[in-house]
Scaffold this motif. Sequence first.
Motif, PDB file in Angstrom:
ATOM      1  N   GLN A  19       0.802  -1.220   0.000  1.00  0.00           N
ATOM      2  CA  GLN A  19       0.000   0.000   0.000  1.00  0.00           C
ATOM      3  C   GLN A  19       0.840   1.277   0.000  1.00  0.00           C
ATOM      4  OE1 GLN A  19      -2.656  -1.757   3.261  1.00  0.00           O
ATOM      5  NE2 GLN A  19      -4.093  -0.467   2.162  1.00  0.00           N
ATOM      6  N   HIS A  69       1.370  -8.983   4.659  1.00  0.00           N
ATOM      7  CA  HIS A  69       0.173  -8.143   4.516  1.00  0.00           C
ATOM      8  C   HIS A  69      -0.261  -8.233   3.052  1.00  0.00           C
ATOM      9  CE1 HIS A  69      -2.084  -4.629   6.523  1.00  0.00           C
ATOM     10  NE2 HIS A  69      -2.673  -4.814   5.353  1.00  0.00           N
ATOM     11  N   ASN A 101      -1.381 -10.776   8.408  1.00  0.00           N
ATOM     12  CA  ASN A 101      -2.413  -9.774   8.637  1.00  0.00           C
ATOM     13  C   ASN A 101      -3.742 -10.231   8.052  1.00  0.00           C
ATOM     14  OD1 ASN A 101      -3.290  -6.985   9.392  1.00  0.00           O
ATOM     15  ND2 ASN A 101      -3.788  -6.953   7.217  1.00  0.00           N
ATOM     16  N   GLU A 102      -4.737 -10.321   8.908  1.00  0.00           N
ATOM     17  CA  GLU A 102      -6.121 -10.576   8.503  1.00  0.00           C
ATOM     18  C   GLU A 102      -6.288 -11.789   7.602  1.00  0.00           C
ATOM     19  OE1 GLU A 102      -7.763  -6.914   7.028  1.00  0.00           O
ATOM     20  OE2 GLU A 102      -7.641  -5.977   8.993  1.00  0.00           O
ATOM     21  N   GLU A 113      -5.076  -2.391  14.338  1.00  0.00           N
ATOM     22  CA  GLU A 113      -5.617  -1.483  13.322  1.00  0.00           C
ATOM     23  C   GLU A 113      -6.977  -0.984  13.785  1.00  0.00           C
ATOM     24  OE1 GLU A 113      -5.973  -2.766   9.198  1.00  0.00           O
ATOM     25  OE2 GLU A 113      -4.009  -3.740   9.314  1.00  0.00           O
ATOM     26  N   TRP A 157      -5.037   2.984  11.907  1.00  0.00           N
ATOM     27  CA  TRP A 157      -4.886   2.737  10.481  1.00  0.00           C
ATOM     28  C   TRP A 157      -5.411   3.960   9.772  1.00  0.00           C
ATOM     29  CZ3 TRP A 157      -2.367  -0.707   7.543  1.00  0.00           C
ATOM     30  CH2 TRP A 157      -2.521  -0.519   6.152  1.00  0.00           C
ATOM     31  N   GLU A 202      -5.667   1.876  -1.447  1.00  0.00           N
ATOM     32  CA  GLU A 202      -6.706   1.218  -0.657  1.00  0.00           C
ATOM     33  C   GLU A 202      -7.325   0.071  -1.470  1.00  0.00           C
ATOM     34  OE1 GLU A 202      -7.490   0.951   2.378  1.00  0.00           O
ATOM     35  OE2 GLU A 202      -9.436   0.010   2.103  1.00  0.00           O
ATOM     36  N   TRP A 203      -6.470  -0.862  -1.876  1.00  0.00           N
ATOM     37  CA  TRP A 203      -6.887  -2.089  -2.551  1.00  0.00           C
ATOM     38  C   TRP A 203      -7.875  -1.825  -3.695  1.00  0.00           C
ATOM     39  CZ3 TRP A 203      -3.015  -4.804  -1.072  1.00  0.00           C
ATOM     40  CH2 TRP A 203      -2.538  -4.721   0.228  1.00  0.00           C
TER      41      TRP A 203
HETATM   42  C1  BGC Z   1      -6.334  -3.837   6.047  1.00  0.00           C
HETATM   43  C2  BGC Z   1      -5.706  -2.639   5.405  1.00  0.00           C
HETATM   44  C3  BGC Z   1      -6.776  -1.796   4.737  1.00  0.00           C
HETATM   45  C4  BGC Z   1      -7.772  -1.365   5.788  1.00  0.00           C
HETATM   46  C5  BGC Z   1      -8.879  -0.484   5.264  1.00  0.00           C
HETATM   47  C6  BGC Z   1      -7.621  -3.546   6.772  1.00  0.00           C
HETATM   48  O1  BGC Z   1      -8.485  -4.598   6.616  1.00  0.00           O
HETATM   49  O2  BGC Z   1      -5.412  -4.503   6.873  1.00  0.00           O
HETATM   50  O3  BGC Z   1      -4.734  -3.066   4.499  1.00  0.00           O
HETATM   51  O4  BGC Z   1      -6.259  -0.715   4.059  1.00  0.00           O
HETATM   52  O5  BGC Z   1      -8.382  -2.507   6.319  1.00  0.00           O
HETATM   53  O6  BGC Z   1      -9.618  -1.124   4.288  1.00  0.00           O
END
Ligand code: BGC
Length: 497
Positions: free
Chosen positions: A38, A141, A185-186, A404, A446, A453-454
């Motif tokens: 990111q 991540h 992560n997640e 986060e 965060w 943002e993906w």
């Molecule tokens: C993720 C981040 C993402 C954020 C907001 C989280 O789930 O770890 O990479 O940017 O959410 O969408």
Amino acid sequence: MVWYQPLVFSALLGVSWCTEDWTFPPGFKFGAASSSYQVEGAWNVSDKGESIWDRFTHTRPEKILNGDNGDVACDSYHLWQEDIDNIADLGLHYYRFSISWPRLLPTGFANKISEDGARYYNNLIDGLLEKGIEPMVSLYHWDLPQTLQDLGGWTNPLIADWFADYARVAYSLFGDRVKMWLTINEPMIVCDSAYNTAIIAPGILNSDHGAFLCNKHVLLAHAKAYRVYEEEFRAQYQGEISIANQLIWYEAWTEDDEDIAELAVQYIAGRYSHAIYSEEGGWPPAIEKIIDENSKKKGYATSLLPAFTQEEIELIKGTYDYYAMNYYTSRVVRAAREGEQLIAFPIGDIPDLNAVVGVRPEWPASDASPESSATFFYIYPEGIRRQLVWLKNNYGNLKFAITENGAPDVGGLNDQGRIDYYQKHLKQLLLAIKEDGINLTHFTAWTLMDNFEWTDGYRSKFGLYEVDFNDPLRTRTPRNSARFYANIIKNNALDVE
Ligand code: BGC
């Protein structure tokens, strides 16, 4: 002479209750987070390998808003010193960032370590430490080496060993200075979002098998990486490791829906926590039973949720030093009615539980654009506290870190929505600490600065710092929320009337 009376009176009552009440425990730590894909950019400098996000954004641009990608992003690969200055200006105690696996190991395997990759992370870590800021490092991540994806990625059981080999390299290069590690992560996004919806990399839709295979393998990968640290590095380096789970808190839609709400929490939190944090290990029994029944109904001879061997249960159980929770939003849940069409988990409902998911009308949407995927972030501050209490009730009074938390908007320096979001969530966390006895030690915003943002590209902004993506210098400017957060950190307290 009346002026002093209220003072005396308040002193007798203990006027300091006001500030004391909203004060964080001594030694509480505040940080902010980012992730390699990111922010770094420099997607193909030197010998860096290709990641699944490089491949996905380059070959499927229609999946990302405006066809954007992270080729340059915030250019933190070159601007890391500026990032450190901004982190120092906020007064953060620590900075959470992730290592790009293909930057450090261009082949994905531990046979070749990139000198440039290692230098980049060494510089970042040393630069932070010079300013008294601790590095908190995530190993993964979401930017898997494409080489490993070509071998099946997270659906291949061998990935647990590949990940442990990668972790060993990272610990040996950086473990003398990094004391807070996060493995993955997640995993819920890595597995459930990826394979149930294919809207994110690697863009493969396989909801019967993909998510649950991945679910088992991320737990094994995490556990093996934890054991490597425990056996080879802990005595020397004394660091702490966990996995970072994003938990959406689910509550009953009506009072009749308590049972299904509990199942929903087990489905998301339990499926990624029970094996690690519960006394008995393995899958949450209620979920294991339901998936087994569903699999039979679909005509499969064995459960789609792959069983653990006793050896695997023992390997995974207890592989934590703290519980790392990412929290953004909550949902309500109820049983589906006859014939209701369900949307895939986690963007919509929970088909495995035949559950419909919604939000309460009084939960505001965030300030994100209404067309954006970021409308997902409905605001329910009590959810963060309730989720922590659930974890404590189920797994014991662990040490907790919020790794986060944050809210999107569409930009601008006056981000009152974000300030309100942090204020309300931090208030709930203080209540959790003071009234529920939650042993919370860290809070991570965060995110440090706007970034890729993906699927939402550069539209949704989560940053304490605004980044100008039209400027080749990627100028960073503090938002009002940056000042607000810096103040909380300085006072170790919320400013509450
Ligand atoms: C993720 C981040 C993402 C954020 C907001 C989280 O789930 O770890 O990479 O940017 O959410 O969408």
